[in-house]
Write an enzyme that holds these catalytic residues in place. Structure first.
Site, mmCIF file in Angstrom:
data_model
loop_
_atom_site.group_PDB
_atom_site.id
_atom_site.type_symbol
_atom_site.label_atom_id
_atom_site.label_comp_id
_atom_site.label_asym_id
_atom_site.label_seq_id
_atom_site.Cartn_x
_atom_site.Cartn_y
_atom_site.Cartn_z
ATOM 1 N N GLU A 58 0.886 -1.175 0.000
ATOM 2 C CA GLU A 58 0.000 0.000 0.000
ATOM 3 C C GLU A 58 0.915 1.214 0.000
ATOM 4 O O GLU A 58 1.649 1.449 0.971
ATOM 5 C CB GLU A 58 -0.930 0.055 1.225
ATOM 6 C CG GLU A 58 -1.862 1.279 1.126
ATOM 7 C CD GLU A 58 -2.718 1.561 2.365
ATOM 8 O OE1 GLU A 58 -2.607 0.836 3.375
ATOM 9 O OE2 GLU A 58 -3.476 2.546 2.310
ATOM 10 N N ASP A 132 -0.820 12.434 -2.598
ATOM 11 C CA ASP A 132 -0.926 13.896 -2.756
ATOM 12 C C ASP A 132 -1.097 14.227 -4.240
ATOM 13 O O ASP A 132 -0.380 13.683 -5.078
ATOM 14 C CB ASP A 132 0.329 14.573 -2.201
ATOM 15 C CG ASP A 132 0.455 14.337 -0.710
ATOM 16 O OD1 ASP A 132 -0.467 14.728 0.027
ATOM 17 O OD2 ASP A 132 1.446 13.725 -0.277
HETATM 18 C C1 SAM Z 1 -3.034 12.500 1.322
HETATM 19 S S1 SAM Z 1 -2.124 11.383 2.325
HETATM 20 C C2 SAM Z 1 -3.031 9.849 2.114
HETATM 21 C C3 SAM Z 1 -2.801 8.910 3.268
HETATM 22 C C4 SAM Z 1 -3.698 7.656 3.270
HETATM 23 N N1 SAM Z 1 -3.460 6.819 2.124
HETATM 24 C C5 SAM Z 1 -5.152 8.026 3.341
HETATM 25 O O1 SAM Z 1 -5.842 7.904 2.316
HETATM 26 O O2 SAM Z 1 -5.607 8.436 4.416
HETATM 27 C C6 SAM Z 1 -0.684 11.108 1.317
HETATM 28 C C7 SAM Z 1 0.409 10.326 2.019
HETATM 29 O O3 SAM Z 1 1.497 10.153 1.122
HETATM 30 C C8 SAM Z 1 2.711 10.270 1.845
HETATM 31 N N2 SAM Z 1 3.759 10.665 0.887
HETATM 32 C C9 SAM Z 1 3.744 11.758 0.077
HETATM 33 N N3 SAM Z 1 4.829 11.744 -0.714
HETATM 34 C C10 SAM Z 1 5.548 10.613 -0.384
HETATM 35 C C11 SAM Z 1 6.754 10.048 -0.866
HETATM 36 N N4 SAM Z 1 7.437 10.622 -1.841
HETATM 37 N N5 SAM Z 1 7.181 8.897 -0.314
HETATM 38 C C12 SAM Z 1 6.483 8.309 0.701
HETATM 39 N N6 SAM Z 1 5.319 8.802 1.186
HETATM 40 C C13 SAM Z 1 4.848 9.939 0.649
HETATM 41 C C14 SAM Z 1 2.435 11.312 2.906
HETATM 42 O O4 SAM Z 1 3.318 11.172 3.991
HETATM 43 C C15 SAM Z 1 0.975 11.013 3.262
HETATM 44 O O5 SAM Z 1 0.857 10.129 4.363
#
Ligand code: SAM
Length: 229
Positions: A58, A132
């Protein structure tokens, strides 16, 4: 969340035996608890889970709702939630620990670095849950061509990718990018999954961000694509 609470969660994560972190930049070894460092490339099944079951990632997992819910449902699949934010991963890791789920782990790395930590073909399935949207930086989107080529390398033949999102621009971009990529083919797409009967019962699992989007009356989009063999 206060800085103090974040630091407490980081400390607690170090004691978990199912949360892995980068050891050194550019090195393939991962840290497990405060003491062990391992190179698990090509060995996640045997060494992290002690079995030969398929592996599902995931990505952008946040609290890891999909990793945990699917792990409960499918004990013969290993799930790994990947995110850079330790305080978010902590929540899923804690639930998995409390429930005694032995088929779920978390990896705190940047997704751009996935190929350092997994061998080609080691992954069977990927869920990308509400990454994001990066409206002004398409190349940072988790369905940008560079990311797709990493997933292609890591997935075994016929490996599949599920994307769930609320943002229409991100979704349209993802559909177009996958359509242009000869390495993948789209199996199913839907701009409003809850309008119809669910294509896949797993789509009913809701993440923290999904619940927020539903409260805001946003429709949830879904794209399923597979690796061309
Ligand atoms: C909008 S949140 C969604 C979290 C979860 N999937 C949800 O739907 O509640 C986006 C997640 O992507 C992670 N994230 C963003 N860019 C990332 C990267 N380059 N590598 C790892 N994680 C990343 C952030 O830390 C964040 O937890």
């Amino acid at each position: 969340m206060s800085r103090r609470r974040k630091l407490e969660k980081f400390a607690e994560i170090l004691a978990f035996d199912h949360v892995y972190e980068m050891s050194e930049p550019g090195r393939p070894e991962v840290k497990l608890n405060a003491f062990e460092t391992k190179d698990l490339r090509g060995k996640w099944r045997e060494e992290a889970f002690g079995n030969d079951h398929p592996i599902c990632l995931e990505l952008a997992c946040g609290r890891g709702e999909y990793a945990v819910a699917l792990a409960r449902k499918n004990p013969n699949t290993n799930y790994i939630g990947v995110d850079i934010k330790g305080a978010r991963i902590w929540q899923g890791a804690k639930i998995a620990k409390e429930e005694g789920l032995t088929n779920v782990a978390f990896l705190r790395i940047r997704i751009e670095q996935l190929a350092l930590y997994f061998a080609p073909g080691e992954i069977d399935e990927i869920w990308i849950t509400f990454p994001d949207p990066f409206p002004a930086k398409e190349n940072r989107r988790m369905t940008a061509p560079d990311f797709l080529s990493k997933y292609y390398q890591l997935l075994n033949n016929h490996g599949q990718i599920h994307l769930k999102h609320d943002n229409l621009d991100f979704y349209d971009y993802s559909v177009e990018t996958v359509e242009k990529d000869k390495n993948f083919k789209i199996i199913y797409k839907n701009e409003d999954i809850y309008r119809d009967e669910l294509f896949n019962p797993d789509l009913s699992i809701k993440t923290y961000y999904e619940i927020k989007h539903l409260v805001d009356n946003r429709t949830i989009k879904y794209l399923l694509f597979v690796k061309n063999g």
